[in-house]
Design an enzyme around this catalytic site. Structure first.
Site, PDB file in Angstrom:
ATOM      1  N   LYS A   1       0.816  -1.217   0.000  1.00 55.27           N
ATOM      2  CA  LYS A   1       0.000   0.000   0.000  1.00 55.27           C
ATOM      3  C   LYS A   1       0.856   1.276   0.000  1.00 55.27           C
ATOM      4  O   LYS A   1       2.057   1.232   0.277  1.00 55.27           O
ATOM      5  CB  LYS A   1      -0.939  -0.037   1.211  1.00 55.27           C
TER       6      LYS A   1
ATOM      7  N   ASN B   1      -2.109   0.253   6.687  1.00 50.96           N
ATOM      8  CA  ASN B   1      -1.609  -0.990   7.271  1.00 50.96           C
ATOM      9  C   ASN B   1      -0.705  -1.774   6.326  1.00 50.96           C
ATOM     10  O   ASN B   1      -0.572  -2.981   6.430  1.00 50.96           O
ATOM     11  CB  ASN B   1      -2.766  -1.836   7.825  1.00 50.96           C
TER      12      ASN B   1
ATOM     13  N   HIS C   1      -2.290  -5.464   1.667  1.00 49.85           N
ATOM     14  CA  HIS C   1      -3.582  -6.145   1.526  1.00 49.85           C
ATOM     15  C   HIS C   1      -3.308  -7.555   1.038  1.00 49.85           C
ATOM     16  O   HIS C   1      -2.411  -7.763   0.224  1.00 49.85           O
ATOM     17  CB  HIS C   1      -4.477  -5.435   0.503  1.00 49.85           C
TER      18      HIS C   1
END
Ligand code: CMP
Length: 139
Positions: free
Chosen positions: A10, A113, A116
């Protein structure tokens, strides 16, 4: 059985130059990168990819975050790749992620975070087809 799963590194991770460090975690866990590209998601792509979360309160923030910088989309292949990748990533919320996982070590918060990963073999097939044609995947 040998499986494939869709992985996204990400924008929080690409921004901090962590692509290689994250790929190293996958490879050390026995996952093989059989397709990979660095792209900038459009708003439409992010909305469609995360369509299942459309009604969630975090949806708009998630779309803004996922389009805020480059992502690296990958197909990972290996024994039980879907569950193995989820183990290596750790819990969605880094505050709850186990020691030694990618999210524990690298994630900024529950939104940013770092990675994915598909949550089932069925969703993996859909998510892989979203980003890759079969000739772009070389096992
Ligand atoms: P991911 O596994 O890509 O799936 C949905 C994403 O939404 C998640 O990781 C986070 O980046 C983001 N997100 C933000 N807030 C939440 C939340 N409260 N619960 C779950 N996911 C969230």
């Amino acid at each position: 059985a040998t499986e494939r799963t869709l992985s996204i590194i990400k924008p929080d991770a690409t921004r901090r130059n962590l692509t290689g460090a994250i790929v190293d975690r996958f490879e050390k866990a026995g996952l093989r990168v059989v397709a990979q590209k660095r792209i900038k998601l459009s708003k439409e792509q992010a909305e469609q990819f995360y369509g299942v979360h459309k009604e969630r309160p975090f949806f708009n923030g998630l779309v803004a975050f996922m389009t805020s910088g480059p992502v690296v989309v990958q197909v990972l292949e290996g024994e039980n790749a879907v569950s193995r990748n989820r183990e290596v990533m750790g819990a969605t919320n880094p505050a709850q992620a186990a020691e030694g996982t990618i999210r524990k070590d690298f994630a900024e918060d529950i939104e940013a975070n770092s990675v994915h990963g598909s949550d089932s073999a069925e969703n993996a097939a859909t998510e892989i087809a979203f980003f890759f044609s079969s000739d772009e995947i070389v096992g």
